[in-house]
Write an enzyme that holds these catalytic residues in place. Structure first.
Site, PDB file in Angstrom:
ATOM      1  N   SER A 161       0.794  -1.239   0.000  1.00  0.00           N
ATOM      2  CA  SER A 161       0.000   0.000   0.000  1.00  0.00           C
ATOM      3  C   SER A 161       0.818   1.276   0.000  1.00  0.00           C
ATOM      4  CB  SER A 161      -0.958   0.009   1.192  1.00  0.00           C
ATOM      5  OG  SER A 161      -2.033  -0.863   0.967  1.00  0.00           O
ATOM      6  N   LYS A 219       0.414   3.380  -3.011  1.00  0.00           N
ATOM      7  CA  LYS A 219      -0.733   4.278  -3.178  1.00  0.00           C
ATOM      8  C   LYS A 219      -0.303   5.744  -3.178  1.00  0.00           C
ATOM      9  CE  LYS A 219      -3.851   1.027  -0.815  1.00  0.00           C
ATOM     10  NZ  LYS A 219      -4.625   0.737   0.410  1.00  0.00           N
TER      11      LYS A 219
END
Length: 309
Positions: free
Chosen positions: A65, A68
């Site tokens: 993540s 992101k």
């Protein structure tokens, strides 16, 4: 602001690495189950060029993540603020990062922010390119420019493992497609997204990415503006409000710096005008954050007085 020194870093890691037994390695992605919970590494890249590190610093992990933040920066550079935030919101959430419930009650069914899975998928869907390989290449190209290392690539085994088990992310995509938040092929979007999450590097390489954000988007090597400072600031703001999943408020209180975690056990942190910090420890707490990483960053922030608050 005081520089991070090697002796302090080694001592602090020695104090916190025992907490690895307090968590659990992510097992819902089969390829990540192989990680050993006792693994640990940390690097601090100063914007003046000095990097200090300790632990298994040559070990490559997938950034998950943390990617992101980079896809958001690219979407902002390609499309601008208004277009990006017509697709995703600007608000934090107390729901888990994989939640679908907020999509069902929100209008016009757009994700609350770019750091939860639904929001990140919507952002990746915006990236320019004729196919998934083009879009992944764009993300890798940004990483290569920041780190100066064009050997960084994605882990094909992890990407395949994530793609084959991405049932919940498929659900999020189809829900958003039904409501016009994303367009095009869901399978192609997931191919891009799982590959961006599977981009693999070590703590020293990742810390250099953090240092770029600490340096307002400018290259440490050349001074060139790689990410415009305004977009860099937007990314850092989301890291503060949403970067540590639904533990972001607690992290802001205890550590107080922009940060983004990934379920491989990585945390990227940004200390404005000083540098970037990357911590790896695959043992996770119940909210999906590295147990070692949280403990270490709390110690470092207290010792060096990092909190922006």
């Amino acid at each position: 602001m005081q520089n991070v020194n090697q002796e302090d870093l080694v001592k602090m890691m020695e104090h916190v690495r025992v907490y690895a037994n307090n968590g659990k390695v992510a097992d819902y992605i089969p390829a990540l189950k192989k990680q050993r919970p006792e693994m640990h590494a940390v690097a601090f890249q100063h914007i003046n060029g000095e990097c200090v590190s300790t632990g298994q610093v040559d070990y490559n992990f997938t950034i998950q993540s943390v990617s992101k933040v980079l896809s958001l920066a690219i979407a902002l550079m390609e499309h601008g603020v208004e277009a990006v935030f017509s697709r995703v919101g600007l608000e934090p959430t107390s729901d888990p990062f994989y939640s679908i419930s907020t999509l069902e009650v929100g209008k016009p069914s757009k994700p609350l922010n770019p750091m939860i899975n639904a929001g990140a998928l919507a952002i990746t869907n915006m990236l320019c390119g004729g196919n998934s390989e083009d879009r992944v290449r764009t993300i890798l190209s940004l990483i290569h420019r920041i780190t100066g290392d064009d050997t960084i690539y994605y882990d094909e085994e992890v990407a395949k493992s994530e793609f084959e088990t991405a049932f919940l992310n498929r659900s999020l995509c189809y829900f958003m497609k039904q409501n016009g938040v994303i367009t095009g092929s869901v399978e192609e979007l997931l191919d891009t997204y799982t590959k961006q999450c599977a981009i693999s590097m070590n703590v020293e390489q990742l810390a250099k990415i953090g240092a770029l954000f600490a340096n307002d988007g400018k290259s440490l090597d050349t001074g060139e503006e790689i990410i415009p400072s305004f977009y860099s600031r937007i990314c850092k703001t989301f890291m503060v409000t949403c970067g540590m999943y639904n533990a972001s408020g607690e992290f802001a209180t205890k550590v107080g710096i922009p940060a983004k975690s990934g379920v491989s056990g990585v945390i990227l942190g940004v200390v404005k005008n000083l540098g970037g910090v990357a911590v790896f420890g695959p043992s996770l707490d119940e909210k999906g954050n590295s147990v070692i990483g949280l403990k270490l960053l709390e110690k470092m922030s207290a010792h060096y007085e990092w909190s922006i608050f």
